[in-house]
Design a protein around this motif. Structure first.
Motif, PDB file in Angstrom:
ATOM      1  N   ALA A 121       0.831  -1.213   0.000  1.00 28.51           N
ATOM      2  CA  ALA A 121       0.000   0.000   0.000  1.00 28.51           C
ATOM      3  C   ALA A 121       0.862   1.258   0.000  1.00 28.51           C
ATOM      4  O   ALA A 121       0.432   2.320   0.417  1.00 28.51           O
ATOM      5  CB  ALA A 121      -0.919  -0.020   1.213  1.00 28.51           C
ATOM      6  N   GLU A 122       2.104   1.132  -0.433  1.00 26.10           N
ATOM      7  CA  GLU A 122       3.020   2.273  -0.459  1.00 26.10           C
ATOM      8  C   GLU A 122       4.002   2.051  -1.601  1.00 26.10           C
ATOM      9  O   GLU A 122       4.089   0.953  -2.141  1.00 26.10           O
ATOM     10  CB  GLU A 122       3.780   2.366   0.869  1.00 26.10           C
ATOM     11  N   SER A 123       4.735   3.086  -1.941  1.00 22.88           N
ATOM     12  CA  SER A 123       5.642   2.910  -3.075  1.00 22.88           C
ATOM     13  C   SER A 123       6.907   2.169  -2.618  1.00 22.88           C
ATOM     14  O   SER A 123       7.269   2.176  -1.446  1.00 22.88           O
ATOM     15  CB  SER A 123       5.985   4.261  -3.703  1.00 22.88           C
ATOM     16  N   SER A 124       7.534   1.497  -3.567  1.00 22.61           N
ATOM     17  CA  SER A 124       8.741   0.753  -3.239  1.00 22.61           C
ATOM     18  C   SER A 124       9.560   0.513  -4.504  1.00 22.61           C
ATOM     19  O   SER A 124       9.106   0.778  -5.617  1.00 22.61           O
ATOM     20  CB  SER A 124       8.385  -0.584  -2.578  1.00 22.61           C
ATOM     21  N   ILE A 125      10.753   0.035  -4.278  1.00 22.10           N
ATOM     22  CA  ILE A 125      11.656  -0.296  -5.385  1.00 22.10           C
ATOM     23  C   ILE A 125      12.678  -1.270  -4.820  1.00 22.10           C
ATOM     24  O   ILE A 125      12.993  -1.208  -3.632  1.00 22.10           O
ATOM     25  CB  ILE A 125      12.319   0.991  -5.954  1.00 22.10           C
ATOM     26  N   ALA A 173      11.814   5.423   3.363  1.00 15.37           N
ATOM     27  CA  ALA A 173      11.022   4.290   3.864  1.00 15.37           C
ATOM     28  C   ALA A 173      11.772   2.962   3.790  1.00 15.37           C
ATOM     29  O   ALA A 173      11.193   1.900   3.990  1.00 15.37           O
ATOM     30  CB  ALA A 173       9.709   4.198   3.101  1.00 15.37           C
ATOM     31  N   THR A 174      13.054   3.023   3.514  1.00 15.07           N
ATOM     32  CA  THR A 174      13.822   1.778   3.417  1.00 15.07           C
ATOM     33  C   THR A 174      13.834   1.036   4.753  1.00 15.07           C
ATOM     34  O   THR A 174      13.557  -0.161   4.816  1.00 15.07           O
ATOM     35  CB  THR A 174      15.267   2.085   2.968  1.00 15.07           C
ATOM     36  N   ALA A 175      14.109   1.754   5.835  1.00 16.63           N
ATOM     37  CA  ALA A 175      14.235   1.091   7.135  1.00 16.63           C
ATOM     38  C   ALA A 175      12.939   0.388   7.511  1.00 16.63           C
ATOM     39  O   ALA A 175      12.939  -0.787   7.881  1.00 16.63           O
ATOM     40  CB  ALA A 175      14.628   2.103   8.206  1.00 16.63           C
ATOM     41  N   THR A 176      11.827   1.083   7.398  1.00 16.11           N
ATOM     42  CA  THR A 176      10.591   0.461   7.847  1.00 16.11           C
ATOM     43  C   THR A 176      10.195  -0.714   6.966  1.00 16.11           C
ATOM     44  O   THR A 176       9.723  -1.740   7.447  1.00 16.11           O
ATOM     45  CB  THR A 176       9.446   1.502   8.059  1.00 16.11           C
TER      46      THR A 176
END
Ligand code: C2O
Ligand code: CU
Ligand code: CU
Length: 589
Positions: A121-125, A173-176
């Motif tokens: 539900a959020e952006s990522s890569i 948002a990498t850590a979470t």
């Protein structure tokens, strides 16, 4: 041979259009790209190139799930799941009952396509930490995709044999995302390694180490108080391969343990409980030239180890454990005092508590960084008469000397500075389109890089240029432990000079792209005592992509920047620091 068609790198780039794309990268273009991504929310999604013929193709999906980790209620996690579309059967190995992604096994020379589907539900890569791939295949945050989108990765495996990590890399948002479960091991095999006939199959065991905190309902707790972001977030429970209280049943013979520190911030000092020395055959960038035997080994977030664990001669029923052994000095002094229940002499206690607000500190207090605790247990359940022998020679590494670098007199500075408000490199936080003069690197050059502590105001560097962020030689170390040392801090009205130094801590610095060689380390006088608790566990002989830089330490390294133009990140792999902005881009051009 499986791979008849082995184009040269350059031809490969031209065929896939990557060459052109790389050539088109400029800060303005990057900014345009980002703006487009923000407004359209779609531009980082891409399609497979019909002219690219993969030897291996997999679908990799990031999704939310519930699975059972502790007794009782299941835990909500984020999970990479994968499916093989084509290629060898052994490309994916699932870790049973784990939220961790499957181990991906590739061969040097293979052409690989990975279709990453974001169902979060959020952006990522996804970034392939350790792999040398084109800039637009490297998982730069500007290519983050939204829920429901797909990003296709196509690259040739240029790496030598080694253990890498895949994990998310969206900015901030990498850590979470990693903490909640998104990470996996990626193994590359090659012919040089195959000739050694190292332990394989059930005798080659992945060991992914993480620390987590759970609430009463078995849900993961992830805090983000100012303190958590400043020193990193620490759990109070160790998980190995996503499981608590792990015991590995072994035969009395040699094993190959493929170890990853996938914690967001926790640093380990690994040693066997019975005092047996650690035998290391590889690090981040693959096999060492020859095995190294050390009393213990340091392992910071993002680092990997190839451990030769020989249980031969041990009786059935023998138990031992791999522990994290005691050490000091990786956290700011006041945090370390709080953790170990110190009296908080001087400013430490009182001020620290007030500023930091308890919350997330609990994990660190219950399982202090630098305490002595088990990681997992070993139980010998089978006696075996014979065991493979440790090879005397493992690999040959192309090694560079200072004569090979393009910038012998002017190392590229990576000046680290920390304060409760900002974690900086060369005085600057991460920003897209902010390439400084010393961050522009000619493609196919070999560069000398110097990582050091540039505290508070000393770091300066807002002007960019070659000397940006560099304190006078030797100062980084000298100042340590001497509160109120001359220069005022960069934070303006802080009550004491030297505030920056108070927050000095260890940082595992990771450089994307090809691995580097460490050519020297030096430590400031004030830090020698703490340093003595870790120094025998630092390995310098192999190829690294992440290096633990202790407080007061200066590390020099040599890194090639070959084959690919474009943006390649460098950052602290304390993922809370990375998300706070302790990250920059090199523009290879
Ligand atoms: Cu493992 Cu840029 O990260
Ligand atoms: Cu990386
Ligand atoms: Cu850091």
């Amino acid at each position: 041979m499986k791979h008849q068609f082995k184009p040269s790198r350059r031809r490969f780039m031209a065929q896939t259009g990557l060459g052109l794309l790389a050539a088109a990268v400029s800060p303005t273009w990057v900014r345009a790209m980002e703006m487009a991504a923000v407004t359209a929310g779609a531009s980082a999604a891409n399609r497979a190139n019909p002219n690219f013929r993969p030897d291996v193709e997999i679908d990799l999906i990031a999704q939310a799930e519930s699975l059972s980790i502790l007794p009782g209620q299941p835990t909500r996690v984020l999970h990479y799941v994968a499916k093989r579309v084509s290629g060898p059967q052994d490309v994916l190995t699932t870790l049973p009952g784990s939220y961790l992604g499957p181990i991906i096994r590739l061969q040097k020379g293979q052409k690989v396509r990975i279709n990453f589907h974001n169902r979060l539900a959020e952006s990522s890569i996804v970034h392939w930490h350790g792999l040398h791939v084109p800039a637009d295949m490297d998982g730069h945050p500007m290519y983050a995709i939204q829920q429901g989108q797909t990003r296709v990765y196509e690259f040739e495996v240029l790496n030598r044999a080694g253990l890498n990590i895949y994990h998310p890399h969206p900015h901030g948002a990498t850590a979470t995302q990693v903490y909640h479960g998104l990470a996996g091991g990626l193994i590359v095999n090659d012919d040089e390694e195959a000739r050694l006939d190292l332990p394989s199959g059930e005798f080659e065991v992945p060991i992914v180490i993480q620390d987590k905190r759970f609430d009463q309902q078995n849900q993961l707790v992830y805090g983000s108080t100012m303190h958590d972001r400043m020193v990193g977030y620490y759990g109070d429970q160790i998980l190995v391969n996503g499981r608590p209280n792990v015991t590995l049943d072994v035969a009395s013979r040699a094993y190959r343990l493929r170890v990853i520190n996938a914690s967001t911030a926790r640093i380990y000092k690994l040693g066997w409980s019975d005092g047996t020395p650690m035998t290391i055959i590889g690090v981040d960038g693959g096999l060492l030239p020859v095995p190294e035997t050390l009393p213990y080994v340091m392992l910071a977030p993002g680092e990997r180890l190839d451990v030769w664990a020989d249980f031969s001669g041990r009786r059935k029923g023998t138990e031992l454990s791999l522990r994290s052994l005691p050490f000091k000095g990786v956290l700011p002094k006041m945090a370390e005092q709080m953790m170990h229940g110190g009296s908080g002499q001087g400013m430490g206690g009182g001020m620290g508590h007030g500023m930091m607000g308890g919350g997330g500190m609990m994990g660190a207090m219950n399982l202090p960084v630098g305490a002595d605790y088990p990681i997992f247990r070993i139980r010998v359940t089978r006696e075996m008469g014979d065991s493979p022998r440790l090879p005397g020679r493992l690999s040959s590494i192309r090694s560079y000397s200072v004569d090979d670098v393009a910038n012998a007199g002017r190392p590229i500075p990576i000046g680290l500075s920390e304060s409760p408000m900002a974690m900086l490199i060369n005085g600057r936080p991460y920003a897209a389109d902010d390439i400084q003069a010393n961050e522009r690197i000619p493609v196919n050059s070999v560069q000398l890089i110097e990582i050091f502590h540039a505290h508070g105001g000393e770091g300066g560097g807002s002007h960019g240029g070659d000397s940006s962020g560099r304190p006078a030689e030797g100062m980084g170390g000298m100042g340590h432990g001497m509160m109120g040392h001359g220069k005022e801090s960069g934070s303006g009205n802080m009550p004491m000079g030297g505030m920056g130094m108070m927050f000095s801590m260890a940082h595992p610095i990771h450089l994307h792209g090809q691995p580097f060689q460490i050519i020297s380390r030096s430590i400031g006088m004030g830090e020698a005592e703490n340093y003595a608790t870790v120094k025998d566990g630092l390995i310098e002989s192999g190829l690294k992509d992440t290096v633990l830089v202790m407080p007061g330490e200066k590390v020099r390294l040599i890194k090639p920047f070959q084959d690919f133009k474009g943006l390649f990140m460098y950052h602290c792999h304390n993922l809370e620091h990375e998300d706070m902005g302790m990250m920059r881009d090199f523009l290879v051009e």
